[in-house]
Enzyme design. Sequence first.
Site, PDB file in Angstrom:
ATOM      1  NE  ARG A 163      -3.982  -1.455   0.278  1.00  0.00           N
ATOM      2  CZ  ARG A 163      -4.431  -2.735   0.214  1.00  0.00           C
ATOM      3  NH1 ARG A 163      -3.308  -3.728  -0.429  1.00  0.00           N
ATOM      4  NH2 ARG A 163      -5.278  -3.776   0.303  1.00  0.00           N
ATOM      5  CB  SER A 236      -8.153  -1.569   4.690  1.00  0.00           C
ATOM      6  OG  SER A 236      -8.922  -2.644   4.128  1.00  0.00           O
ATOM      7  CD  GLU A 332      -5.252   1.382   2.635  1.00  0.00           C
ATOM      8  OE1 GLU A 332      -6.032   1.051   0.729  1.00  0.00           O
ATOM      9  OE2 GLU A 332      -5.963  -0.045   3.075  1.00  0.00           O
TER      10      GLU A 332
END
Length: 336
Positions: A163, A236, A332
């Site tokens: 990520r 997420s 995130e």
Amino acid sequence: MIRYNYSLRKYNTFGVTARTRRFINLTSAEEAKALIIKENFDTNNCLVLSGGSNILFTKDYCGTVIKPSFDNITIEEKSSDNVIISAEAGLEWDRLVEWSVENDLGGLENLSFIPGKVGAAPIQNIGAYGAEVSSLITRVHTLSLENSESRIFYNEECMFGYRDSIFKNELKGKYLITRVEFRLKKSPVTFNLSYGNLEPVLQDKGEITLTSIRKAVIKIRKEKLPDPAVKGNAGSFFKNPVIDMHRYADLKMRYHDMPSWQTGTGQYKIPAAWLIEKAGWKGKKAGRAGVHHKHALILVNLGNAEGSEILELSNLIIDSVRSMFGITLVKEVNII
Ligand code: EPU
């Protein structure tokens, strides 16, 4: 199209109310280049907005929001095994996956049904069900917001990680991604069924094909993840933390049921969802923000929440996971 004092509510999947001083929709890469030359942007005052599916506005934005809306797909190159395709930044991510499956090109199928646009995919190196987009990207075409120059980043230059990429770190906010090239595989394709519950879902579906994998992934995602059109969310909210062997051994002694994956570098990835659930947050509400009842990694807008309420909830979760496990969760989602 230029708008002033424009609402971003429709442009972020959390569905929070925030306005921008100016909003510019761009319909081609050429238009983007002309705009950057004309405006001579201060990069601190300008934000490229993609699908708004990984962003949380906690207040109004007092600069210019630029939205690339160009969305063509082009076949660049064919060889006996592979096809290089190019997709423009404003294309809906899942349209690209659908197109690749319909054209019998392998590689993107596990990444079905991820919200967002193509231009954002390399920034956070989207991933799901054992696949990461970085393994398929060959080149990322960009325009510098500072001097309007075109620059192509080859895969190695993107510094992809979990990520993560150069566009989230030292080059954050400095480039507008115009299009992305992917190397897809012609049939026969080796399927990637390594991730947890993917293979069992496929089992009774007969022959495994790109289409059946896509269907299975969509089914799993729909079962677990809330639809942003119904309940605002950004997937997420946190990354899955990676911890060293010593902390892992210590935690495993205390929590025998703690799931984990070895990273290959002697470290362990722990599902943030498990930590959050164990800390008692699953299904909990804090004002108009909440933790999804089916998946603890998803923060949701329960109706008219301000971005700041969701941010506050995320900080409470971070504090609580840190005091229970000594692990600091990293967001995130981009906070604006
Ligand atoms: N789990 C819990 N409680 C929950 C949910 C999950 O304890 O409420 C535990 C279970 O042990 C489960 C494990 O967490 O086995 C992993 O859950 P899941 O398979 O749903 O994956 P994840 O690690 O939570 C990651 C990605 C998702 C991606 C899925 C599937 C990150 C930050 N998230 O989630 O990506 O769809 O794997 O590959 O890596 C996103 O980035 O927005 C996203 C949705």
